[in-house]
Design a protein around this motif. Structure first.
Motif, PDB file in Angstrom:
ATOM      1  N   ASP A  15     -46.216  -2.591  24.453  1.00 41.65           N
ATOM      2  CA  ASP A  15     -46.527  -3.928  24.948  1.00 41.65           C
ATOM      3  C   ASP A  15     -47.975  -4.013  25.417  1.00 41.65           C
ATOM      4  OD1 ASP A  15     -43.964  -4.712  24.415  1.00 41.65           O
ATOM      5  OD2 ASP A  15     -43.233  -4.422  26.464  1.00 41.65           O
ATOM      6  N   GLU A  16     -48.421  -2.994  26.157  1.00 41.53           N
ATOM      7  CA  GLU A  16     -49.799  -2.989  26.644  1.00 41.53           C
ATOM      8  C   GLU A  16     -50.790  -2.905  25.488  1.00 41.53           C
ATOM      9  OE1 GLU A  16     -47.372  -1.080  27.647  1.00 41.53           O
ATOM     10  OE2 GLU A  16     -47.318  -0.803  29.829  1.00 41.53           O
ATOM     11  N   LEU A  17     -50.444  -2.084  24.470  1.00 37.25           N
ATOM     12  CA  LEU A  17     -51.314  -1.961  23.308  1.00 37.25           C
ATOM     13  C   LEU A  17     -51.403  -3.277  22.550  1.00 37.25           C
ATOM     14  CD1 LEU A  17     -52.983  -0.105  21.441  1.00 37.25           C
ATOM     15  CD2 LEU A  17     -50.861   0.423  20.225  1.00 37.25           C
ATOM     16  N   ASP A  18     -50.270  -3.923  22.342  1.00 39.24           N
ATOM     17  CA  ASP A  18     -50.272  -5.203  21.632  1.00 39.24           C
ATOM     18  C   ASP A  18     -51.070  -6.256  22.391  1.00 39.24           C
ATOM     19  OD1 ASP A  18     -48.697  -4.088  19.692  1.00 39.24           O
ATOM     20  OD2 ASP A  18     -46.811  -4.905  20.444  1.00 39.24           O
ATOM     21  N   ARG A  19     -50.953  -6.250  23.711  1.00 45.26           N
ATOM     22  CA  ARG A  19     -51.698  -7.242  24.490  1.00 45.26           C
ATOM     23  C   ARG A  19     -53.200  -6.989  24.398  1.00 45.26           C
ATOM     24  NH1 ARG A  19     -50.560  -9.208  30.754  1.00 45.26           N
ATOM     25  NH2 ARG A  19     -52.268 -10.710  30.825  1.00 45.26           N
ATOM     26  N   LEU A  20     -53.593  -5.723  24.459  1.00 51.91           N
ATOM     27  CA  LEU A  20     -55.015  -5.404  24.368  1.00 51.91           C
ATOM     28  C   LEU A  20     -55.567  -5.712  22.983  1.00 51.91           C
ATOM     29  CD1 LEU A  20     -57.450  -4.276  25.838  1.00 51.91           C
ATOM     30  CD2 LEU A  20     -56.684  -1.964  25.248  1.00 51.91           C
ATOM     31  N   LEU A  21     -54.782  -5.410  21.956  1.00 47.51           N
ATOM     32  CA  LEU A  21     -55.210  -5.707  20.588  1.00 47.51           C
ATOM     33  C   LEU A  21     -55.320  -7.210  20.373  1.00 47.51           C
ATOM     34  CD1 LEU A  21     -55.910  -4.673  17.772  1.00 47.51           C
ATOM     35  CD2 LEU A  21     -53.464  -4.603  17.253  1.00 47.51           C
ATOM     36  N   ALA A  22     -54.367  -7.965  20.918  1.00 47.58           N
ATOM     37  CA  ALA A  22     -54.428  -9.422  20.793  1.00 47.58           C
ATOM     38  C   ALA A  22     -55.653  -9.980  21.511  1.00 47.58           C
ATOM     39  CB  ALA A  22     -53.149 -10.040  21.367  1.00 47.58           C
ATOM     40  N   ALA A  23     -56.010  -9.387  22.651  1.00 52.44           N
ATOM     41  CA  ALA A  23     -57.200  -9.847  23.372  1.00 52.44           C
ATOM     42  C   ALA A  23     -58.468  -9.536  22.594  1.00 52.44           C
ATOM     43  CB  ALA A  23     -57.252  -9.189  24.748  1.00 52.44           C
ATOM     44  N   ALA A  24     -58.511  -8.362  21.978  1.00 53.27           N
ATOM     45  CA  ALA A  24     -59.716  -7.954  21.254  1.00 53.27           C
ATOM     46  C   ALA A  24     -59.920  -8.752  19.982  1.00 53.27           C
ATOM     47  CB  ALA A  24     -59.640  -6.461  20.931  1.00 53.27           C
ATOM     48  N   SER A  25     -58.847  -9.076  19.293  1.00 51.42           N
ATOM     49  CA  SER A  25     -58.985  -9.728  17.990  1.00 51.42           C
ATOM     50  C   SER A  25     -58.381 -11.128  17.973  1.00 51.42           C
ATOM     51  CB  SER A  25     -58.308  -8.879  16.910  1.00 51.42           C
ATOM     52  OG  SER A  25     -56.946  -8.647  17.230  1.00 51.42           O
ATOM     53  N   GLY A  26     -58.048 -11.655  19.165  1.00 51.83           N
ATOM     54  CA  GLY A  26     -57.453 -12.984  19.212  1.00 51.83           C
ATOM     55  C   GLY A  26     -58.456 -14.082  18.959  1.00 51.83           C
ATOM     56  N   ALA A  27     -57.947 -15.254  18.671  1.00 50.21           N
ATOM     57  CA  ALA A  27     -58.808 -16.379  18.326  1.00 50.21           C
ATOM     58  C   ALA A  27     -59.451 -17.019  19.545  1.00 50.21           C
ATOM     59  CB  ALA A  27     -58.001 -17.433  17.565  1.00 50.21           C
ATOM     60  N   ASP A  28     -58.816 -16.888  20.726  1.00 46.26           N
ATOM     61  CA  ASP A  28     -59.360 -17.598  21.889  1.00 46.26           C
ATOM     62  C   ASP A  28     -60.526 -16.882  22.541  1.00 46.26           C
ATOM     63  OD1 ASP A  28     -58.130 -15.450  23.039  1.00 46.26           O
ATOM     64  OD2 ASP A  28     -56.694 -16.599  24.230  1.00 46.26           O
ATOM     65  N   GLY A  29     -60.789 -15.607  22.151  1.00 48.22           N
ATOM     66  CA  GLY A  29     -61.936 -14.885  22.672  1.00 48.22           C
ATOM     67  C   GLY A  29     -61.803 -14.447  24.118  1.00 48.22           C
ATOM     68  N   ARG A  30     -60.640 -14.575  24.704  1.00 43.11           N
ATOM     69  CA  ARG A  30     -60.438 -14.172  26.102  1.00 43.11           C
ATOM     70  C   ARG A  30     -60.161 -12.681  26.153  1.00 43.11           C
ATOM     71  NH1 ARG A  30     -59.337 -16.970  30.741  1.00 43.11           N
ATOM     72  NH2 ARG A  30     -58.151 -15.892  32.380  1.00 43.11           N
ATOM     73  N   GLY A  31     -60.973 -11.954  26.908  1.00 43.54           N
ATOM     74  CA  GLY A  31     -60.868 -10.511  26.950  1.00 43.54           C
ATOM     75  C   GLY A  31     -59.811 -10.027  27.923  1.00 43.54           C
TER      76      GLY A  31
END
Length: 891
Positions: free
Chosen positions: A11-27
Motif C-alpha cells: 500500500d505504501e509503495l503504491d501510494r508513493l508510486l502514484a504520487a511520483a507518477s500521478g497526474a496531479d503532481g502532488r508529491g
C-alpha cells in the motif's frame, strides 16, 4: 548477508508510486524512525517510474554535505556554477539546469533524508516542488530539525506528509521467509517482530547476529530458539538511539528494563520524577494508561536488552531486590505481582522462601510459560520445596519434552508421596509422563491397580479420570466411558478430575456425531476453567482436543479460527507450550485446507511438525495434515513423504487419532494416481469407523469416497435381503443421526452425484461455499459442469465461470475430483486453447507453434466441441476451471 528482498508495504509503495507518477503532481514525504525501510521504499518506487515520460532525479542527503551550499544536490547539478549571481539567481539557474536535463519530461525529484539538506538545497527542492512539471517525493527521519523550506512543502499543500508505521507481523514474517529462503515458525516470527519493533534494520541485525543453533530448520520450517546475541553493530545501533545518559536517566531506564511494565507511582518512589520526565521527553520510555493504573515501559524492546546486559552484576542484583521491595511494600495486588516478585528475588539472589517460588512457578504454568515455570520450580526444589516442588517440576519437564528426567525426579520423591492428596498426584503425574512421554501403554493397567489401593474417594477419582482419558487414547472406549461417568457421578471428585472426565466424554461424543452433547460438555469445562486451571493447567490440552475435534468434524471453520486466535493460543505460543501451539497449528492448517488455501495449509502444517518434532503426542497427526495439504496441491511425492513420517512418529498411545491418519492415507493414494486403491482403503476405513461407532468421522470418509466418484459403490455389511447400502444411502442414514448442518449437506451431494443432477450439485456447491468449504464447493461445481457439458447444456458456460471463480479464490488446488472427467484434449489442443484464451489470434498461434492457420482453427473447433463452448469469449473462463490449464501461454 546479501541485500534483502523487498517484501510487503504494498500500500505504501503504491501510494508513493502514484504520487511520483500521478497526474496531479502532488508529491509525498514519508517520515519515521531510522531503520523502518524508508530509503528502500523510495528506491523501489523510483525503479517503477517509467523513464520515457518522467525524468527521475534522485539524491541522498547526508551529514557530510549539510554544511556545503547545494551539497545535498551535488549529484544533480553541474560542477561549475556561474560566478557573480545573487542567491536568487543561483536558484533560478539550478532550476533551469534540472529542466534542461529533463528534456521536456515531467521531473520527479526524490530526496532521501531530506532533513539533512543544506539551506540552498532545501530552498531549491521547494522551488522544484512549486514547478508545474515537477513532483517532489522523499523521506525524513523523526525527531530531526527540518529545514524550513522542506517543512513548507506540506504546509503549503505541495506534498502529503505521512508517518511510516513499523512493519506489521505479516510483512515481518514474509521478510524473514524471503531472507532465510523458507517459511518461519509463527511463534518465532512473532517474537522477532516484537523484539525488533517492526524495524527492518534491527530485524536484519538480529538475524545476521544469530549464531549457529539459534536459528534452526526442521521439516523445512525455520525456528528461533529465543536466544539473543547483541552483535557489535546491533549494540551500536541501540546505543546511538539511546544516546548519552545522565546517572538519573540511566537509573530510570535500568529500573524499567528490569521491571516493565512498572507502575509510575512505584517508579517515582525509586528515582527523581524529573529524570522520568526527561526519559519520556527523549522518547526512551513510554507512559501509558492501563485501566486505573499508569504503567511505564521502554520505548523499544531492544533498549531493555542493552540496558540489562550493560548493567554490572552487583547493580543488577540491587535493582531487582529494590523492585521486589517496592512491590512487597504495597502488596502483591496485580494478578502477576507474585510472579514478578519471585523472579526479581531469584535473580537478585534474595529468594529464600520456597513457598513464594513454588506459588510463582504454579502461576507461570497457568500462563503456560513452561521455561519460566520450570526455572522457578527448580529453584523451589533447591530451596527445600520438597515433594510439591518435585511433582510440579516433573510435570513441567514432561511438557518440555524431557520425560526421562521427569521420571527420575518422581522416583526420587516416591517415599514422600504418602498421605492424602500426594499419592494420587504422584500416581497421575508419573502415569502421564510414562504413558505420553515414554509411550508405555502398560501404564494404564498399572494406574488402575494403584487406584484400587487408594482409600480416599477424591484420590481415586483423580486417578480414574486420568485412566479414563488414557484408555480413550488407546481406543478402550467402553472402559473409558464407564470410568469417566463414574468420576462425574462421584460427589467426592475434585473439580479438575471431573472436568478431565468430562473432556473424555466430550471427545467421544464428537467422534460419535453427538456434536450437540459434545458442545454442551465443552462449554461446561470452559465455564469451570478458573477453578481447575490452578490445579491442572494441562487439562487445557484435553479441552482443546475435544473442542478442536468437534469443530473439525462439524466443518465449523469460523469456530476453528476463534480458538486459534484466543488467549490460550497467545499464552502457549509466548510460553513455548509446544503441545498446545502444535495442536492449534494442526487445526489452523485443517481450516486453511478446506478453504482451498493450500499454501497456507502446507506452511502451517510444516510449522506444526517442527514444533512437535521432539514430542510424539501429536506428531503423527501433524504429518498426516501435512500429507493432506500436499495431496491437495497435487504434490504426490511430498504427500507420500509426509505420510511415511506420520507412520513413523505416531505414538501407539494415541491410537484414537487413527481416523485422521487413515483418511490422509486415502488422499495420498489418490494423489499418487491410484484412485482405485484410495477407494478400497477408504471403504475399509468407513467399515472400521462404523464398527467403532465413530459416525462423526465416518461421514467425512464417505464424502471422500463421493469425491472419488464412488457415490453408488456398496459399503458396509450385507443387509437381510443380501444387498448392501451404497455410499449415498449410508450418508443419508447418517445425516439423521449426526448433528450439525454438514452431514445433511454431504448426503445431498452424494444423492445429487448418484442421480446425475447438475442443478442439485450447483445448489449444494452454493451451500458448501456458504460454509467457506471452498474445495468441496469447487468439486461439486466441477461435477455439475461435467454433466452439463455432456448434455451440451446452455448452462455449461455459466457453470464453468462459477468453477473458475471458486478456484480463483483458492491457492494451487489439484484433486482427483477436479480432474475427474477432464476433457480428453491432446497436448497440442491444450496448448492452442491456452494461447487462444490469452487473446492470441489464429495467425499468431500458427507462427508461434509452426503450424498453418487452418490447422490452428481445426484444433480450436475440436477444443470448443470437447469443452462445450461456442468460441474464444468463453474459453478463458472455462480453462480456469481445469487445474494446470489456466496458466500463461506456453513458452
Amino acid at each position: 548477508m546479501s541485500r534483502w528482498e523487498f517484501v510487503g508495504r504494498r500500500d505504501e509503495l503504491d501510494r508513493l508510486l502514484a504520487a511520483a507518477s500521478g497526474a496531479d503532481g502532488r508529491g509525498l514525504f514519508y517520515s519515521g524512525s531510522a531503520g523502518l525501510g524508508k530509503s528502500r521504499l523510495l528506491r523501489e518506487a523510483l525503479a517503477r517510474v517509467p523513464t520515457d515520460g518522467y525524468a527521475v532525479c534522485a539524491v541522498s542527503a547526508s551529514a557530510t554535505t549539510a554544511a556545503l551550499p547545494f551539497g545535498g544536490l551535488v549529484q544533480l547539478l553541474p560542477a561549475e556554477q556561474p560566478q557573480g549571481l545573487s542567491p536568487a539567481s543561483v536558484l533560478r539557474w539550478a532550476v533551469e539546469q534540472l529542466q534542461q536535463q529533463a528534456a521536456g519530461r515531467h521531473i520527479v525529484l526524490a530526496v532521501d533524508d531530506a532533513h539533512l539538506l543544506d539551506p540552498p538545497s532545501a530552498a531549491l527542492v521547494h522551488l522544484i516542488g512549486r514547478a508545474e512539471n515537477a513532483t517532489v517525493v522523499g523521506t525524513l527521519r523523526d525527531g530531526e530539525q527540518l529545514p524550513l523550506p522542506i517543512r513548507a512543502l506540506w504546509t503549503d499543500g505541495l506534498v502529503d506528509h505521512v508517518e511510516l508505521a513499523p512493519l506489521g507481523l505479516a510483512d515481518t514474517t514474509d521478510l524473514l521467509a524471503a531472507i532465510l529462503k523458507g517459511p518461519v515458525d509463527p511463534c518465532s516470527a512473532d517474537r522477532l517482530w516484537r523484539l525488533s519493533g517492526g524495524n527492518a534494520l534491527l530485524l536484519r541485525e538480529l538475524v545476521t547476529a544469530a549464531p549457529p543453533g539459534e536459528l534452526t530448520r526442521t521439516y523445512g520450517m525455520w525456528r528461533w530458539t529465543g536466544g539473543l546475541t547483541l552483535a557489535p553493530t546491533l549494540a551500536e545501533l541501540i546505543d546511538t538511539r539511546i544516546g548519552q545518559l545522565t546517572p538519573g536517566v540511566r537509573a530510570v531506564l535500568e529500573l524499567v528494563a528490569f521491571g516493565e511494565p512498572l507502575g509510575l507511582h512505584l517508579l517515582g518512589q525509586a528515582v527523581e520524577p524529573a529524570d522520568v520526565e526527561t526519559a519520556e521527553e527523549r522518547g526512551l520510555i513510554t507512559v501509558e494508561r492501563n485501566d486505573r493504573r499508569t504503567d511505564v515501559r521502554l520505548a523499544h524492546p531492544l533498549y531493555g536488552e542493552v540496558m540489562r546486559r550493560r548493567c554490572p552484576v552487583s547493580r543488577n542484583r540491587r535493582l531487582q531486590a529494590r523492585l521486589a521491595e517496592l512491590v512487597e511494600a504495597v502488596g502483591t495486588r496485580r494478578r502477576d505481582d507474585l510472579l514478578r516478585v519471585a523472579v526479581w528475588r531469584l535473580d537478585s539472589g534474595t529468594a529464600q522462601d520456597p513457598a513464594l517460588l513454588l506459588g510463582a512457578a504454579a502461576q507461570a504454568f497457568t500462563r503456560y510459560d513452561v521455561p519460566l515455570a520450570t526455572r522457578l520450580a527448580r529453584a523451589a526444589l533447591d530451596a527445600d520445596g520438597g515433594f510439591d516442588a518435585a511433582e510440579l517440576l516433573a510435570t513441567l519437564l514432561m511438557f518440555a519434552d524431557r520425560p526421562e528426567e521427569a521420571i527420575v525426579m518422581l522416583d526420587a520423591v516416591a517415599d514422600d508421596a504418602a498421605g492424602s492428596g500426594r499419592c494420587s498426584r504422584w500416581v497421575t503425574v508419573r502415569g502421564m509422563v510414562s504413558y505420553w512421554g515414554l509411550n508405555q501403554e502398560s501404564t494404564v493397567d498399572e494406574m488402575a491397580a494403584q487406584a484400587g489401593k487408594l482409600p480416599d474417594a477424591t484420590d481415586r477419582a483423580r486417578v480414574n479420570a486420568f485412566e479414563a482419558i488414557m484408555r480413550l487414547h488407546r481406543l478402550d472406549t467402553g472402559p473409558a466411558v464407564r470410568l469417566a461417568r463414574a468420576v462425574l457421578d462421584r460427589p467426592a471428585a475434585g473439580i479438575a478430575a471431573r472436568e478431565l472426565a468430562r473432556c473424555t466424554l466430550a471427545y467421544l461424543q464428537a467422534t460419535q456425531g453427538q456434536l450437540t452433547l459434545s458442545g454442551a460438555a465443552i462449554h461446561q469445562v470452559q465455564a469451570e476453567a478458573a477453578r481447575w486451571r490452578g490445579d491442572m493447567p494441562y487439562l487445557q490440552l484435553a479441552l482443546e482436543l475435544a473442542r478442536g475435534t468437534r469443530l473439525a468434524l462439524a466443518g465449523d471453520l469460523a469456530g476453528i479460527d476463534a480458538i486459534v486466535a484466543d488467549e490460550f493460543a497467545d499464552l502457549a505460543g509466548a510460553g513455548d507450550f509446544r503441545l498446545g501451539t502444535g495442536y492449534l497449528a494442526i487445526l489452523q492448517a485443517y481450516a486453511a485446507r478446506l478453504r482451498g488455501q493450500s499454501g497456507t495449509a502446507l506452511k502451517t502444517s510444516l510449522g506444526a511438525c517442527a514444533v512437535l518434532a521432539t514430542s510424539r503426542v501429536y506428531a503423527g497427526l501433524a504429518h498426516a495434515e501435512r500429507a493432506q495439504a500436499a495431496a491437495l496441491r497435487g504434490d504426490a511425492a511430498h504427500a507420500a513423504e509426509a505420510m511415511a513420517e506420520a507412520d513413523r512418529t505416531q505414538a501407539p498411545g494415541m491410537a484414537v487419532l487413527y481416523p485422521w491418519l487413515e483418511q490422509a492415507r486415502g488422499a495420498v493414494l489418490a494423489a499418487a494416481g491410484d484412485p482405485a486403491g484410495a477407494a478400497r482403503h477408504l471403504a475399509a476405513l468407513a467399515d472400521r469407523l462404523r464398527d467403532d461407532g465413530f459416525a462423526g468421522h465416518e461421514v467425512l470418509v464417505l464424502h471422500d469416497l463421493v469425491r472419488l466418484g464412488q457415490a453408488t459403490a456398496p459399503v458396509g455389511p450385507t443387509c437381510g435381503d443380501g444387498s448392501r447400502r451404497t455410499v449415498a444411502q449410508r450418508l443419508a442414514e447418517l445425516s439423521e443421526r449426526v448433528d450439525g448442518p454438514l452431514p445433511p449437506l454431504l448426503a445431498r451431494c452424494a444423492r445429487a452425484v448418484a442421480d446425475n443432477s447438475a442443478d442439485e450439485l450447483l445448489a449444494v456447491a452454493d451451500d458448501f461455499a456458504g460454509l467457506d468449504l471452498r474445495v468441496y464447493a469447487a468439486e461439486a461445481t466441477a461435477a455439475a459442469t461435467r454433466r452439463l457439458r455432456r448434455r451440451r447444456s446452455s448452462s455449461a458456460s455459466a457453470a464453468h465461470a462459477r468453477l473458475g471463480e471458486l478456484l480463483g479464490r483458492c491457492d494451487q488446488v489439484d484433486t482427483p475430483a477436479l480432474r475427474l472427467g477432464q476433457p480428453a484434449l491432446s497436448d497440442r489442443e491444450w496448448e492452442v486453447a491456452r494461447l487462444a484464451a490469452q487473446g492470441a489470434t489464429s495467425r499468431a498461434i500458427a507462427e508461434r507453434l509452426f503450424l498453418s492457420s487452418r490447422t490452428v482453427d481445426n484444433h480450436l473447433q475440436h477444443v470448443y466441441s470437447k469443452l462445450g463452448v461456442t468460441g474464444r469469449t468463453e474459453l478463458r473462463s472455462v480453462l480456469r476451471s481445469y487445474p494446470g490449464q489456466e496458466g500463461e501461454p506456453a513458452q
